[in-house]
Design an enzyme around this catalytic site. Sequence first.
Site, PDB file in Angstrom:
ATOM      1  N   GLY A  19       0.821  -1.205   0.000  1.00  0.00           N
ATOM      2  CA  GLY A  19       0.000   0.000   0.000  1.00  0.00           C
ATOM      3  C   GLY A  19       0.852   1.251   0.000  1.00  0.00           C
ATOM      4  O   GLY A  19       0.503   2.262   0.609  1.00  0.00           O
ATOM      5  N   ASP A  64      -2.110  -6.788  -5.681  1.00  0.00           N
ATOM      6  CA  ASP A  64      -3.210  -6.858  -4.730  1.00  0.00           C
ATOM      7  C   ASP A  64      -2.798  -7.849  -3.661  1.00  0.00           C
ATOM      8  O   ASP A  64      -2.812  -9.066  -3.877  1.00  0.00           O
ATOM      9  CB  ASP A  64      -4.497  -7.313  -5.420  1.00  0.00           C
ATOM     10  CG  ASP A  64      -5.709  -7.259  -4.499  1.00  0.00           C
ATOM     11  OD1 ASP A  64      -5.522  -7.233  -3.256  1.00  0.00           O
ATOM     12  OD2 ASP A  64      -6.850  -7.236  -4.998  1.00  0.00           O
ATOM     13  N   ASN A  91       1.377  -2.257   5.331  1.00  0.00           N
ATOM     14  CA  ASN A  91       0.646  -1.001   5.495  1.00  0.00           C
ATOM     15  C   ASN A  91      -0.714  -0.999   4.793  1.00  0.00           C
ATOM     16  O   ASN A  91      -1.594  -0.216   5.156  1.00  0.00           O
ATOM     17  CB  ASN A  91       1.499   0.153   4.947  1.00  0.00           C
ATOM     18  CG  ASN A  91       0.704   1.425   4.787  1.00  0.00           C
ATOM     19  OD1 ASN A  91       0.406   2.122   5.757  1.00  0.00           O
ATOM     20  ND2 ASN A  91       0.333   1.750   3.548  1.00  0.00           N
ATOM     21  N   TYR A 157     -13.822  -3.161  10.913  1.00  0.00           N
ATOM     22  CA  TYR A 157     -12.488  -2.582  10.733  1.00  0.00           C
ATOM     23  C   TYR A 157     -11.689  -2.648  12.026  1.00  0.00           C
ATOM     24  O   TYR A 157     -10.523  -3.069  12.041  1.00  0.00           O
ATOM     25  CB  TYR A 157     -12.626  -1.138  10.262  1.00  0.00           C
ATOM     26  CG  TYR A 157     -11.337  -0.345  10.241  1.00  0.00           C
ATOM     27  CD1 TYR A 157     -10.425  -0.496   9.204  1.00  0.00           C
ATOM     28  CD2 TYR A 157     -11.041   0.569  11.259  1.00  0.00           C
ATOM     29  CE1 TYR A 157      -9.238   0.236   9.177  1.00  0.00           C
ATOM     30  CE2 TYR A 157      -9.862   1.300  11.234  1.00  0.00           C
ATOM     31  CZ  TYR A 157      -8.966   1.132  10.199  1.00  0.00           C
ATOM     32  OH  TYR A 157      -7.799   1.857  10.191  1.00  0.00           O
ATOM     33  N   ALA A 159     -12.125  -4.632  14.583  1.00  0.00           N
ATOM     34  CA  ALA A 159     -11.802  -6.018  14.915  1.00  0.00           C
ATOM     35  C   ALA A 159     -10.592  -6.503  14.121  1.00  0.00           C
ATOM     36  O   ALA A 159      -9.722  -7.205  14.657  1.00  0.00           O
ATOM     37  CB  ALA A 159     -13.010  -6.915  14.635  1.00  0.00           C
ATOM     38  N   ALA A 160     -10.525  -6.146  12.848  1.00  0.00           N
ATOM     39  CA  ALA A 160      -9.384  -6.537  12.030  1.00  0.00           C
ATOM     40  C   ALA A 160      -8.097  -5.899  12.535  1.00  0.00           C
ATOM     41  O   ALA A 160      -7.044  -6.561  12.600  1.00  0.00           O
ATOM     42  CB  ALA A 160      -9.632  -6.155  10.575  1.00  0.00           C
TER      43      ALA A 160
END
Length: 269
Positions: A19, A64, A91, A157, A159-160
């Site tokens: 990223g 990806d 990132n 989000y 939780a991830a």
Amino acid sequence: MSIDPTRTLLTDRVAVVTGGGAGIGRGVAAGLKAFGASVAIWERDMASCAAAASEIGALGIATDVRDSAQVDAALERTVAELGPVTILVNNAGGLFHSPILETRENGWDALYKANLRHVYLCTQRVARVIVEHTLSGSIINVTSIEGIRAAPGFAAYAAAKAGVISYTKTAALELAPHGIRINALAPDITFTEGLAAIAPPNAEEQFRLVVPMGRAGHVDDIAGAAVFLASDMSSYITGQTIHVDGGTQASCGWYHHPGTGDYVLGPTH
């Protein structure tokens, strides 16, 4: 023994930043490059990947990182062109508003893949290269303050990101015998291009009140912490999450009163 300033340098090391086409990732990639690393940017947006790589002097590979086959191909090319990877910055990520009562399974899965699954994929693949070449390495996972506090409307989000913190600890223990350190960085308000595009006109004043240090973060603040964790200056640090947030995690609801500037807790009318 005195500290040797050259321990901050990353000369002859190969780093991957996922990223890395914009925002924090681009800043971290530039920081690692400035301290001597050869850098590969793995970014799924082809245009920003190419632009960032050209500006920084990095190898740009449109990737990806949610796709294991693409990760494997990007790693193979990186090793072939730059050498074995010993620094990895996970990132890549993304979010969208998704209240619990409205979250669909595919939305949950999308946020998991965007923020946690790729951390496992990239960490595992790069760690295997480090072990294969009997090298030491540093892996840095970019999480968020939302990984340790409630985030109404962004439960999946958060939780991830909490998963990233937990994964960092366990991976640090498993990989320590191989000379691989794993740590996490947890930003809060960081003034990236994306934030600038959606921030209200008075955003800087709001940030001054909310952040104990009186300003939003800059990508260079995150990059500096990443360089430290990538370098030998942090050779005895692993399994940690460093909050690069100007003090917001420590504040726990305390903020500067808009009139007096004094710290207050909770709403003030």
